[in-house]
Scaffold this active site. Structure first.
Site, PDB file in Angstrom:
ATOM      1  N   GLY A 120      -5.162  -0.949   2.324  1.00  0.00           N
ATOM      2  CA  GLY A 120      -4.456  -1.844   1.403  1.00  0.00           C
ATOM      3  C   GLY A 120      -3.699  -2.939   2.146  1.00  0.00           C
ATOM      4  O   GLY A 120      -3.692  -4.099   1.738  1.00  0.00           O
ATOM      5  N   ARG A 161      -7.057   0.072  -6.360  1.00  0.00           N
ATOM      6  CA  ARG A 161      -5.647  -0.305  -6.147  1.00  0.00           C
ATOM      7  C   ARG A 161      -5.355  -1.729  -6.634  1.00  0.00           C
ATOM      8  O   ARG A 161      -6.208  -2.609  -6.568  1.00  0.00           O
ATOM      9  CB  ARG A 161      -5.298  -0.135  -4.657  1.00  0.00           C
ATOM     10  CG  ARG A 161      -5.466   1.321  -4.247  1.00  0.00           C
ATOM     11  CD  ARG A 161      -5.094   1.552  -2.824  1.00  0.00           C
ATOM     12  NE  ARG A 161      -3.671   1.329  -2.602  1.00  0.00           N
ATOM     13  CZ  ARG A 161      -3.109   1.339  -1.405  1.00  0.00           C
ATOM     14  NH1 ARG A 161      -3.850   1.570  -0.336  1.00  0.00           N
ATOM     15  NH2 ARG A 161      -1.824   1.122  -1.276  1.00  0.00           N
ATOM     16  N   ASP A 214       5.980   6.078   2.369  1.00  0.00           N
ATOM     17  CA  ASP A 214       4.768   6.835   2.715  1.00  0.00           C
ATOM     18  C   ASP A 214       5.076   8.294   3.062  1.00  0.00           C
ATOM     19  O   ASP A 214       4.162   9.064   3.348  1.00  0.00           O
ATOM     20  CB  ASP A 214       4.057   6.164   3.891  1.00  0.00           C
ATOM     21  CG  ASP A 214       3.516   4.788   3.504  1.00  0.00           C
ATOM     22  OD1 ASP A 214       3.218   4.590   2.310  1.00  0.00           O
ATOM     23  OD2 ASP A 214       3.405   3.924   4.388  1.00  0.00           O
TER      24      ASP A 214
HETATM   25  C1  S3P Z   1       3.082  -1.326   4.243  1.00  0.00           C
HETATM   26  C2  S3P Z   1       3.927  -1.355   3.163  1.00  0.00           C
HETATM   27  C3  S3P Z   1       3.995  -0.267   2.173  1.00  0.00           C
HETATM   28  C4  S3P Z   1       3.394   1.026   2.722  1.00  0.00           C
HETATM   29  C5  S3P Z   1       2.085   0.803   3.398  1.00  0.00           C
HETATM   30  C6  S3P Z   1       2.232  -0.166   4.560  1.00  0.00           C
HETATM   31  C7  S3P Z   1       3.032  -2.498   5.133  1.00  0.00           C
HETATM   32  O1  S3P Z   1       3.264  -0.649   1.034  1.00  0.00           O
HETATM   33  O2  S3P Z   1       3.232   1.966   1.683  1.00  0.00           O
HETATM   34  O3  S3P Z   1       1.541   2.017   3.890  1.00  0.00           O
HETATM   35  O4  S3P Z   1       2.458  -2.400   6.236  1.00  0.00           O
HETATM   36  O5  S3P Z   1       3.574  -3.550   4.749  1.00  0.00           O
HETATM   37  P1  S3P Z   1       3.909  -1.565  -0.142  1.00  0.00           P
HETATM   38  O6  S3P Z   1       4.119  -2.923   0.385  1.00  0.00           O
HETATM   39  O7  S3P Z   1       2.858  -1.526  -1.213  1.00  0.00           O
HETATM   40  O8  S3P Z   1       5.175  -0.858  -0.515  1.00  0.00           O
END
Ligand code: S3P
Length: 442
Positions: free
Chosen positions: A102, A130, A325
């Site tokens: 993601g 997602r 996380d």
């Molecule tokens: C991350 C931000 C978080 C986290 C993901 C990594 C990042 O997600 O859950 O594993 O590297 O910026 P969100 O921005 O959706 O909170």
């Protein structure tokens, strides 16, 4: 790449008498993605040590290579990125497949917004579920156009623009990915872009921009970046600290297993990432930090965990961004603690690599633990005794669900089986080997 008809790779973990040792976990995932992306925007070669070589980060490296960035890896694990400078990315020659990642998908959309290219993004079955609308909305305001599946899902086409518009954008959700996507787009956008965040989220992008000589202002809620800043060619060397989100698994295991003592070295101690350790201390955890230092603009240190008697606590919603996380492994700690743990404000867990709220509850239920949701809150009723175990846990190709329930089995009265461990390689490829080195049985 995983697909639904691949063969699952299950694993069973059993009660252990002790865990002991001192280990390093792989590089931080968030910082590794950003190290590659920001090195690609620098002028000159950046040498990166300690990069996480998990599938998620390799997806970022692959996408940047598609955009014409030379990236090499030496046999000793040192990576070299030949920066193209701000505005220097080429149109990718094929589809950008971000796998399970993601962060890679959302940040690359930001990075590629200020280029007049049409780019097709896709990902695996989990990533296709997602929400991408959270980045589509601000990036459209900057001038990008998107054609996506219903609900802003992948696969999607991003059509960027060479005349991107700076914006002021207040984040509707606490998300470092959305903040970072906007800041990466802003890098190559003339004018001043401001992101407003009401709740602080991990600030690795801001710190690393500064490491690369880019000025970013931040007063706690407003993050401001002037685009297309002048750059100087320079050779840089960056070291990625250990991932606290990975360190969490052996450390929680050490809290729960009798006689255990485990040290994880060189862990990133950025205060926007260490919420889990604070909450564990409030539960009674014996956690100590030594050897504090700084690398690449981030605090690091060694964390030692010793077997502790934990008690249930109330985890307030406002700490969620600093440990977002870590709720799956905190839930395992809560299942071993005495009393009720209530973890509040977890709506975001529903849109992670799986619906983690459901996956945690289903997994704990399969292990004989009383766990349930009340709205967006997760409640785990601990008895102060190890869980019954004996269940098979469905991981939904979610690395953190797989690792958490593997740890659950290390104290449970009966073995715990996780149905599929393949996703672990997205963030922590040597997880099983390290756990075995500490004393978990194969
Ligand atoms: C991350 C931000 C978080 C986290 C993901 C990594 C990042 O997600 O859950 O594993 O590297 O910026 P969100 O921005 O959706 O909170």
């Amino acid at each position: 790449m995983h697909s639904s008809d691949d063969i699952l790779k299950s694993a069973t973990s059993r009660c252990v008498k002790s865990l002991k040792g001192s280990i390093f976990v792989p590089g931080d995932k968030s910082i590794s993605h950003r190290a590659l992306m920001l090195s690609s925007q620098a002028l000159g070669i950046t040498t990166i040590r300690g990069l996480l070589e998990g599938d998620d980060v390799l997806a970022t490296a692959g996408a940047l290579r598609e955009c014409g960035v030379p990236i090499t890896r030496d046999t000793d694990g040192t990576w070299r990125v030949s920066g193209r400078g701000i505005g220097g990315l080429h149109a990718p020659s094929s589809i950008l497949d971000m796998g399970n990642a993601g962060t890679a998908a959302r940040l690359m959309m930001g990075l590629l917004t200020p280029y007049p290219y049409s780019i097709l993004f896709t990902g695996d079955a989990s990533l296709q579920k997602r929400p991408m609308q959270r980045v589509i909305t601000p990036l459209e305001q900057m001038g990008a156009r998107f054609a996506s599946r219903e609900g802003g899902r992948l696969p999607l086409t991003l059509t960027g623009t060479s005349t991107a518009i700076p914006i002021t954008y207040e984040l509707p959700i606490a998300s470092a990915q959305v903040k970072s996507a906007i800041l990466l787009a802003a890098l190559n956008t003339a004018g001043t872009t401001t992101v407003i965040e009401r709740e602080a989220t991990r600030d690795h992008t801001e710190r690393m921009l500064r490491f690369f000589g880019i000025e970013v202002q931040s007063d706690g809620t407003h993050i401001t970046l002037n685009g297309q800043q002048a750059q100087t060619a320079e050779e840089r060397s960056f070291t990625v600290p250990g991932d606290p989100s990975s360190a969490a698994f052996p450390l929680v295991a050490a809290l729960l297993v009798p006689n255990a003592e485990v040290t994880v070295r060189n862990v990133c101690l950025n205060p926007l990432r260490t919420g889990l350790f604070e909450q564990l201390k409030a539960m009674g955890a014996n956690l100590t930090i030594s050897n504090r230092q700084e690398v690449g603009g981030e605090a690091i240190g060694d964390i030692t965990a010793r077997n502790s008697n934990l008690s249930g606590i109330d985890v307030p919603a406002h700490v969620a961004p600093s440990m977002i996380d870590e709720y799956p492994i905190l839930a395992i700690a809560a299942a071993n603690a005495k009393g009720r743990t209530c973890m509040r404000g977890l709506a975001e867990l529903r849109v992670k690599e799986s619906d983690r709220l459901a996956a945690i509850i289903d997994g704990l239920t399969a292990c004989g633990v009383n766990a349930y949701a009340e709205g967006d809150d997760l409640i785990v009723e601990g008895t102060g005794q190890p869980p019954r175990g004996g269940g098979t846990v469905t991981t939904h190709f979610d690395h953190r669900i797989a690792m958490s329930f593997y740890i659950c089995g290390l104290t449970a009265q009966q073995p715990v089986t996780v149905d599929d461990t393949r996703a672990i390689s997205t963030s922590f490829p040597n997880f099983m080997a390290l756990m075995q080195e500490l004393g978990a049985s194969a």
